[in-house]
Design a protein around this motif. Sequence first.
Motif, short mmCIF file in Angstrom:
data_model
loop_
_atom_site.label_atom_id
_atom_site.label_comp_id
_atom_site.label_asym_id
_atom_site.label_seq_id
_atom_site.Cartn_x
_atom_site.Cartn_y
_atom_site.Cartn_z
N THR A 125 1.26 -1.06 -0.16
CA THR A 125 -0.26 -0.03 0.05
C THR A 125 1.19 0.78 0.34
OG1 THR A 125 -1.87 1.07 1.13
CG2 THR A 125 -0.22 -0.01 2.76
N LYS A 126 0.43 1.99 -0.64
CA LYS A 126 1.11 3.39 -0.65
C LYS A 126 0.86 4.70 0.45
CE LYS A 126 3.49 2.99 -4.47
NZ LYS A 126 4.55 3.06 -4.21
N LYS A 127 -0.34 3.76 1.97
CA LYS A 127 -0.85 5.09 3.20
C LYS A 127 0.36 4.59 4.14
CE LYS A 127 -5.72 4.58 1.33
NZ LYS A 127 -6.40 3.65 1.43
N ILE A 128 0.98 5.90 4.57
CA ILE A 128 1.52 5.96 5.50
C ILE A 128 0.21 6.55 6.57
CG2 ILE A 128 2.96 7.08 6.10
CD1 ILE A 128 4.78 7.81 4.80
N TYR A 129 0.99 5.95 7.92
CA TYR A 129 0.30 5.45 8.99
C TYR A 129 1.05 6.43 9.65
CZ TYR A 129 -3.29 2.98 6.82
OH TYR A 129 -4.70 2.24 5.86
N VAL A 130 -0.11 6.70 11.12
CA VAL A 130 1.07 7.83 11.94
C VAL A 130 -0.51 7.51 13.03
CG1 VAL A 130 1.62 9.51 12.98
CG2 VAL A 130 1.55 9.34 10.48
N ASP A 140 -2.70 10.55 2.45
CA ASP A 140 -3.99 10.21 1.26
C ASP A 140 -3.29 10.44 0.00
OD1 ASP A 140 -3.50 12.78 1.24
OD2 ASP A 140 -5.57 13.46 1.10
N ALA A 141 -3.61 10.18 -1.18
CA ALA A 141 -2.61 10.35 -2.01
C ALA A 141 -2.37 11.87 -2.40
CB ALA A 141 -3.40 10.02 -3.60
N THR A 142 -3.02 12.54 -1.83
CA THR A 142 -2.74 13.72 -1.68
C THR A 142 -1.20 14.14 -1.30
OG1 THR A 142 -3.40 15.07 -0.71
CG2 THR A 142 -4.24 14.65 -2.67
N GLY A 143 -0.68 13.78 0.11
CA GLY A 143 0.72 13.30 0.98
C GLY A 143 -0.73 14.20 2.22
#
Length: 152
Positions: A125-130, A140-143
């Motif tokens: 996945t490209k999603k980063i979780y904090v 999200d896709a826009t950062g």
Amino acid sequence: MKKRTACAGTLIFIALILATGINLRTPEVVAVHRETYFSSVLLKNPPFTARGALAWWQENQTRLKSHYGIPQEDSDGVFYISVWDFTDGYKEEGRKDRLCFEDMPGPRNCIDKNWVMTISRARNTKKIYVEAGDSRWVQDATGEFIRLADDN
């Protein structure tokens, strides 16, 4: 009446000094310990709030990559970064609830587990979780980071 005014003025002055001191405390990366795609970042003067922790990550993720090579991803893009409060420094293993680092010699190679935040990406996945405090965000896709609803 004059005593009351003087007391109130003194309290306001002290509150302003404390607020200024809190805002001027700059988080400082003291060390980074890496083990494959798991990294531990040790911060002196960590942010007080979950929002402050997220803001710190947003401001410092490029620097962490260029200076420390993190996040370091596995072949599926997975990484995991734990950020810890390092204000008390390294300690000996002595207590049972300490995190010890095998990449440095003992006996003072452990820290108290004072967690600040976690940054991670799941497999494929490209999603980063904090996650910080009781709050969780996903990028999200826009950062941009979007707060996730509580699980409760």
